[in-house]
Design an enzyme around this catalytic site. Structure first.
Site, PDB file in Angstrom:
ATOM      1  N   LYS A 201       3.347   2.278  -3.925  1.00 13.19           N
ATOM      2  CA  LYS A 201       3.456   1.523  -5.170  1.00 13.19           C
ATOM      3  C   LYS A 201       4.751   0.728  -5.123  1.00 13.19           C
ATOM      4  CE  LYS A 201       3.629   2.109 -10.191  1.00 13.19           C
ATOM      5  NZ  LYS A 201       3.524   3.080 -11.296  1.00 13.19           N
ATOM      6  N   ARG A 223      12.872  -0.231 -11.800  1.00 13.81           N
ATOM      7  CA  ARG A 223      12.275   0.907 -11.097  1.00 13.81           C
ATOM      8  C   ARG A 223      12.537   0.880  -9.585  1.00 13.81           C
ATOM      9  NH1 ARG A 223       9.848   2.461 -15.553  1.00 13.81           N
ATOM     10  NH2 ARG A 223       7.973   1.519 -16.470  1.00 13.81           N
ATOM     11  N   GLU A 239       5.217   6.443   3.461  1.00 16.05           N
ATOM     12  CA  GLU A 239       4.888   7.007   2.142  1.00 16.05           C
ATOM     13  C   GLU A 239       3.478   7.600   2.139  1.00 16.05           C
ATOM     14  OE1 GLU A 239       6.313   7.592  -0.639  1.00 16.05           O
ATOM     15  OE2 GLU A 239       8.095   6.354  -0.823  1.00 16.05           O
ATOM     16  N   LYS A 254      -0.647  -0.561  -4.284  1.00 17.20           N
ATOM     17  CA  LYS A 254      -0.538  -1.254  -5.563  1.00 17.20           C
ATOM     18  C   LYS A 254       0.693  -2.132  -5.591  1.00 17.20           C
ATOM     19  CE  LYS A 254       0.361  -0.275 -10.354  1.00 17.20           C
ATOM     20  NZ  LYS A 254       1.023   0.601 -11.235  1.00 17.20           N
TER      21      LYS A 254
END
Ligand code: PBG
Ligand code: ZN
Length: 335
Positions: A201, A223, A239, A254
């Protein structure tokens, strides 16, 4: 003319008629690939359209089962729920309350529809914290505390499972979140609940309409200490590898449209069920252009989703899910 070579192979033969094209088409989006995102809002009694996402609504708890039923009747196999709570605090306690907005919505849906719909729940804290971050914030340093957050995410996932969720989808990008959730689910007897991890993400500006809809923008900073740098693809593979080791059943990339290279590499390298999230900003861009008469929405949507699937997505989370399901019902090649 005679000096031209004789063409034995003519690629255009494969494109001559719609029937021939349909026979050799390599990728077809089908309704069974789609997941429809729904915002459930505990503060409202009537559905409210989201300003930056025309055609998408915040849905009150009393209407959510009907909304999901409509998707199910169109043949959409799954919905993903995002909650808008009536109360926020520092530690996002409404996210893991037994009678929280998502937990109540799942119960309402399951009572009505049972296994006629697969219910996925987004597991995160940002909609539930006063500061809008996806984890616990250290008040002194303002850093996001990874390991303290894991407990809360695991509690949230278990509370969703208790309500009847089929799949939990952790989206906080905390290290170890999949392992923490898998352990807690198993400990509580939910070994059959799947985990769809938002594994890769990215810290994207394309989430803005979602944050407006869910009132979940961070009140300070951004973030980028937990979501990924959009410049990185090899890191995305790490990841995904980690999340699979920790027990993810489905991994997600995403956003989708600008990240098809990442999606392709994830699918090639791991060959596991892979999801792509066609996010709110991607929806908004197409809607805005279509509203101006600059793009033909149905054609663009079909092209975009087909290309996401071609790149490697087994499932696509998209706000266009209902529109596409309707299109495909009577679908023949656009003229
Ligand atoms: C929660 C979450 C977000 C989205 C899905 N889950 C927002 C964010 O990370 O700020 C974005 C979805 C979209 O833009 O459609 N962490
Ligand atoms: Zn979040």
């Amino acid at each position: 003319m005679s000096h031209l070579p004789k063409l034995r192979l003519r690629m255009r033969r494969l494109r001559r008629t719609p029937k021939i094209r349909s026979m050799v088409r390599e990728t077809n989006v089908s309704t069974s690939d789609l997941v429809y995102p729904i915002f459930v809002d505990e503060n409202i009694k009537e559905r409210r359209e989201i300003r930056s996402m025309p055609g998408q609504f915040r849905i009150p708890l009393d209407d959510v089962a009907d909304e999901v039923k409509e998707a199910a009747e169109l043949g959409i196999p799954a919905v993903i729920l995002f909650g808008i709570p009536s109360r926020k605090d520092e530690r996002g306690s409404s996210a893991y309350a037994a009678s929280g907005v998502v937990q109540t919505a799942v119960r309402n849906i399951k009572k009505e529809l049972g296994d006629d719909i697969c219910v996925i729940t987004d597991v995160c804290l940002c909609e539930y914290t006063t500061h809008g971050h996806c984890g616990v914030v250290d008040p002194k340093t303002r850093r996001i505390k990874n390991d303290e957050t894991l407990e809360l995410l695991a509690k949230t996932a278990v509370s969703h499972a208790e309500a009847g969720a089929d799949i939990v989808a952790p989206s906080a990008m905390m290290d170890g979140m999949v392992a923490a959730i898998r352990d807690s689910l198993d400990r509580e007897g939910f070994e059959d609940v799947l985990i769809m991890s938002y594994a890769a993400k990215f810290a994207s500006s394309l989430y803005a309409p979602f944050r407006e809809a869910a009132n979940s923008a961070p009140s300070f900073g951004d973030r980028s200490t937990y979501q990924m740098d959009f410049a990185n693809a090899l890191e995305a593979l790490r990841e995904v590898e980690l999340d699979l080791k920790e027990g993810a059943d489905i991994v997600m990339v995403k956003p989708a449209m600008c990240y098809l290279d990442v999606l392709y590499r994830v699918k090639e390298k791991f060959g596991v069920p892979t999801a792509a999230f066609n996010v709110s900003g991607e929806y908004a861009m197409i809607k805005a252009a279509a509203a101006n008469g600059w793009l033909e929405e149905p054609k663009v949507v079909l092209e975009v989703l087909t290309c996401i699937k071609r790149a490697g997505a087994d499932l696509i989370l998209t706000y266009f899910a209902k529109d596409v399901a309707k299109m495909l019902k009577g679908y023949s090649e656009p003229k």
